[in-house]
Scaffold this motif. Structure first.
Motif, PDB file in Angstrom:
ATOM      1  N   GLU A  58       0.827  -1.211   0.000  1.00  0.00           N
ATOM      2  CA  GLU A  58       0.000   0.000   0.000  1.00  0.00           C
ATOM      3  C   GLU A  58       0.854   1.250   0.000  1.00  0.00           C
ATOM      4  O   GLU A  58       0.561   2.229  -0.684  1.00  0.00           O
ATOM      5  CB  GLU A  58      -0.929  -0.005   1.224  1.00  0.00           C
ATOM      6  N   TYR A  59       1.940   1.212   0.771  1.00  0.00           N
ATOM      7  CA  TYR A  59       2.849   2.362   0.832  1.00  0.00           C
ATOM      8  C   TYR A  59       3.405   2.671  -0.553  1.00  0.00           C
ATOM      9  O   TYR A  59       3.433   3.827  -0.992  1.00  0.00           O
ATOM     10  CB  TYR A  59       3.967   2.030   1.824  1.00  0.00           C
ATOM     11  N   ARG A  62       0.671   4.158  -2.900  1.00  0.00           N
ATOM     12  CA  ARG A  62       0.378   5.562  -2.630  1.00  0.00           C
ATOM     13  C   ARG A  62       1.492   6.459  -3.127  1.00  0.00           C
ATOM     14  O   ARG A  62       1.253   7.541  -3.652  1.00  0.00           O
ATOM     15  CB  ARG A  62       0.161   5.785  -1.124  1.00  0.00           C
ATOM     16  N   ASN A  63       2.745   6.023  -2.932  1.00  0.00           N
ATOM     17  CA  ASN A  63       3.844   6.895  -3.360  1.00  0.00           C
ATOM     18  C   ASN A  63       3.954   6.988  -4.865  1.00  0.00           C
ATOM     19  O   ASN A  63       4.287   8.037  -5.410  1.00  0.00           O
ATOM     20  CB  ASN A  63       5.159   6.390  -2.771  1.00  0.00           C
ATOM     21  N   LYS A  65       1.405   6.767  -6.858  1.00  0.00           N
ATOM     22  CA  LYS A  65       0.288   7.619  -7.263  1.00  0.00           C
ATOM     23  C   LYS A  65       0.660   9.091  -7.083  1.00  0.00           C
ATOM     24  O   LYS A  65       0.361   9.928  -7.922  1.00  0.00           O
ATOM     25  CB  LYS A  65      -0.926   7.285  -6.391  1.00  0.00           C
ATOM     26  N   LEU A  66       1.336   9.385  -5.971  1.00  0.00           N
ATOM     27  CA  LEU A  66       1.773  10.759  -5.709  1.00  0.00           C
ATOM     28  C   LEU A  66       2.720  11.231  -6.799  1.00  0.00           C
ATOM     29  O   LEU A  66       2.619  12.356  -7.290  1.00  0.00           O
ATOM     30  CB  LEU A  66       2.461  10.815  -4.338  1.00  0.00           C
ATOM     31  N   LEU A  69       0.720  12.057  -9.872  1.00  0.00           N
ATOM     32  CA  LEU A  69      -0.019  13.311  -9.773  1.00  0.00           C
ATOM     33  C   LEU A  69       0.914  14.501  -9.878  1.00  0.00           C
ATOM     34  O   LEU A  69       0.618  15.483 -10.535  1.00  0.00           O
ATOM     35  CB  LEU A  69      -0.759  13.372  -8.437  1.00  0.00           C
ATOM     36  N   ASN A  70       2.065  14.410  -9.222  1.00  0.00           N
ATOM     37  CA  ASN A  70       2.963  15.553  -9.200  1.00  0.00           C
ATOM     38  C   ASN A  70       3.636  15.770 -10.542  1.00  0.00           C
ATOM     39  O   ASN A  70       3.987  16.880 -10.893  1.00  0.00           O
ATOM     40  CB  ASN A  70       4.044  15.346  -8.137  1.00  0.00           C
TER      41      ASN A  70
ATOM     42  N   ASP B  50      -6.129  14.848  -6.745  1.00  0.00           N
ATOM     43  CA  ASP B  50      -6.254  13.407  -6.611  1.00  0.00           C
ATOM     44  C   ASP B  50      -7.174  13.014  -7.760  1.00  0.00           C
ATOM     45  O   ASP B  50      -7.652  13.875  -8.487  1.00  0.00           O
ATOM     46  CB  ASP B  50      -6.853  13.055  -5.251  1.00  0.00           C
ATOM     47  N   ASP B  51      -7.462  11.766  -7.902  1.00  0.00           N
ATOM     48  CA  ASP B  51      -8.284  11.352  -9.040  1.00  0.00           C
ATOM     49  C   ASP B  51      -9.628  12.047  -9.079  1.00  0.00           C
ATOM     50  O   ASP B  51     -10.206  12.249 -10.138  1.00  0.00           O
ATOM     51  CB  ASP B  51      -8.528   9.840  -8.983  1.00  0.00           C
ATOM     52  N   ARG B  72      -1.328  17.278  -2.179  1.00  0.00           N
ATOM     53  CA  ARG B  72      -1.299  15.953  -2.821  1.00  0.00           C
ATOM     54  C   ARG B  72      -0.745  14.907  -1.878  1.00  0.00           C
ATOM     55  O   ARG B  72      -1.259  13.781  -1.801  1.00  0.00           O
ATOM     56  CB  ARG B  72      -0.446  15.993  -4.078  1.00  0.00           C
ATOM     57  N   ILE B  73       0.332  15.265  -1.169  1.00  0.00           N
ATOM     58  CA  ILE B  73       0.903  14.315  -0.213  1.00  0.00           C
ATOM     59  C   ILE B  73      -0.138  13.976   0.845  1.00  0.00           C
ATOM     60  O   ILE B  73      -0.310  12.814   1.222  1.00  0.00           O
ATOM     61  CB  ILE B  73       2.168  14.910   0.445  1.00  0.00           C
ATOM     62  N   GLN B  76      -2.761  11.498  -0.520  1.00  0.00           N
ATOM     63  CA  GLN B  76      -2.284  10.117  -0.596  1.00  0.00           C
ATOM     64  C   GLN B  76      -2.092   9.542   0.790  1.00  0.00           C
ATOM     65  O   GLN B  76      -2.369   8.359   1.033  1.00  0.00           O
ATOM     66  CB  GLN B  76      -0.959  10.053  -1.370  1.00  0.00           C
ATOM     67  N   ARG B  79      -5.344   8.482   2.023  1.00  0.00           N
ATOM     68  CA  ARG B  79      -5.738   7.226   1.381  1.00  0.00           C
ATOM     69  C   ARG B  79      -4.997   6.051   1.991  1.00  0.00           C
ATOM     70  O   ARG B  79      -5.504   4.941   2.075  1.00  0.00           O
ATOM     71  CB  ARG B  79      -5.441   7.280  -0.108  1.00  0.00           C
ATOM     72  N   LEU B  80      -3.754   6.277   2.408  1.00  0.00           N
ATOM     73  CA  LEU B  80      -2.966   5.184   2.978  1.00  0.00           C
ATOM     74  C   LEU B  80      -3.499   4.804   4.344  1.00  0.00           C
ATOM     75  O   LEU B  80      -3.642   3.620   4.666  1.00  0.00           O
ATOM     76  CB  LEU B  80      -1.494   5.606   3.068  1.00  0.00           C
ATOM     77  N   GLU B  83      -7.685   4.214   3.794  1.00  0.00           N
ATOM     78  CA  GLU B  83      -8.096   3.330   2.706  1.00  0.00           C
ATOM     79  C   GLU B  83      -9.323   3.892   1.997  1.00  0.00           C
ATOM     80  O   GLU B  83     -10.146   3.164   1.441  1.00  0.00           O
ATOM     81  CB  GLU B  83      -8.405   1.919   3.266  1.00  0.00           C
TER      82      GLU B  83
END
Lengths: 179, 234
Positions: A58-59, A62-63, A65-66, A69-70, B50-51, B72-73, B76, B79-80, B83
């Motif tokens: 999961e970590y 998420r990273n 995805k970040l 996005l960035n 985000d989406d 943004r951080i 996410q 979300r982490l 969930e």
């Protein structure tokens, strides 16, 4: 102990993971999906301590995805593999993640790739790979049957052989596999 | 005073208009004329948080970049840990909190940025949130920030917003509002439409041209019929 394996075909990669969640002698469920979609073109699967695997997956998800996005663009498979390895390596001397991973991805520049990583942050690009006790059985099947540039049908045949091998020779019964 | 200066910086930024329709949210920004040698594609005023969340800002671009990256951080990270996707209220509150914390510390200056965030609630209703350099955040049905004449655009929106705007009507209203302060032409504006559960849509230049031409034709006809009416009276 999880069984996780994957192989590269002609323009695609297959990853298979057993779907049993178990602790010592008890099996909790037979439909645990251990394969995580990092994005539209990448799959990550990990074998090892269930908690570490899930947290780490999961970590990473998420990273990545970040990053997407960035930077308005998805990280390539090569970049993602090295990023993941970097995370494993950083954690190694603090509190290592007990997770062995397979990363399969496709990007426009290099096509399909499969990367195998272990909890010590070793990384290698491979044509086929496996983790866990199952590796002992599966790698020999791959050694004998994997050829470069197989199509989907041939690859699925090889996967079936691997699962059959595990059913015959592996002590722990893992009836369901998710591809 | 620092906060007032920051708000001044926002006023000098290029215009952003946001309109909440019945089932969509439209964000339109003014694209200031670029220098001849500059690559227009690299100037982004509307960004994905985000989406499911989009943000447009007015004011210092550099400050906005930092703020958006922090947001943004946070998205996410949420979300982490949870969930689940962060709600638009949560994100607006987080951005506002960040902006406020820079107004009450030593050695830092406030973010010279006002932002408009578009997204949807868990019940699929569209939302438009506004944050300002002071750190306040609020939800709006339609709003305009930045640009030469913020007040005039806001009044225009107040006069013309209705609760039942369909998607194309919302787009028209956004573009009409932008045209109050922006020179006509699709090159000078960028419009983005969000619908619940779908990917955010960026209107192409061709689509913009068609709508602008239509609006201007409408305005021409309205002017002509006004002139005829006054001519007949005299």
């Amino acid at each position: 102990m999880d069984s996780v394996f994957g192989l590269v075909g002609d323009g695609f990669a297959i990853i298979a993971a057993d779907a049993s969640a178990a602790r010592s002698i008890l099996v909790f469920k037979h439909d645990e999906d251990k394969i995580m979609e990092l994005d539209s073109h990448k799959l990550l699967v990990s074998a090892g301590t269930p908690a570490d695997c899930a947290t780490f997956n999961e970590y990473i998800q998420r990273n990545l995805k970040l990053y997407e996005l960035n930077n308005d663009v998805s990280l390539g498979t090569h970049g993602a593999a090295h990023f993941i390895r970097g995370e494993l390596a950083t954690a190694l001397r603090k509190g290592p993640y007990q997770a062995n991973l397979l990363l399969a991805g496709h990007d426009a520049q290099t096509g399909v790739a499969l990367y195998q990583m272990d909890y010590m942050a070793a990384l290698s690009k491979v044509n086929f790979g496996a983790h866990g006790y199952a590796a002992a059985f599966i790698l020999s099947v791959f050694d004998r049957d994997w050829v470069k540039g197989m199509n989907v049908e041939q690859s699925l045949d090889v996967v079936r052989k691997c699962i059959h091998e595990l059913k015959t020779r592996f002590l722990i019964s893992q009836p369901v596999f998710i591809l | 005073f620092q906060v007032e200066y920051a708000m001044e910086a926002v006023k000098r930024g290029s215009a952003v208009v946001g309109v909440r329709g019945a089932d969509c949210v439209v964000l339109g920004v003014e694209r200031k004329a670029v220098a001849q040698l500059q690559d227009a594609r690299t100037i982004r005023k509307i960004c994905k948080l985000d989406d499911h969340l989009t943000i447009a800002f007015a004011g210092f671009t550099a400050d906005a970049r930092v703020l958006i990256e922090k947001a943004r951080i946070e998205a996410q990270s949420y979300r982490l840990t949870c969930e689940d996707a962060p709600s638009i209220d949560y994100m607006a509150r987080h951005i506002a909190k960040t902006q406020q914390s820079y107004t009450q510390r030593g050695g830092v200056r406030p973010f010279g940025v006002s932002s408009m965030i578009s997204g949807f609630n868990s019940d699929k209703s569209p939302q438009l949130y506004l944050t300002d350099p002071a750190g306040t955040y609020s939800a709006w049905k339609a709003h305009a920030i930045g640009g030469r004449n913020e007040k005039a655009v806001q009044e225009f929106l107040e006069k013309n917003w209705t609760a039942t705007l369909a998607e194309d009507e919302s787009i028209r209203l956004t573009i009409k509002a932008l045209l109050e302060v922006v020179d006509s032409g699709s090159k000078n504006m960028e419009v983005v439409v969000s619908r619940c559960g779908e990917k955010v849509r960026n209107l192409t230049e061709e689509e913009l041209e068609v709508i602008i031409a239509d609006i201007e034709r409408e305005q021409e006809e309205a002017k002509k019929s006004n002139q005829e009416a006054t001519a007949m009276e005299t």
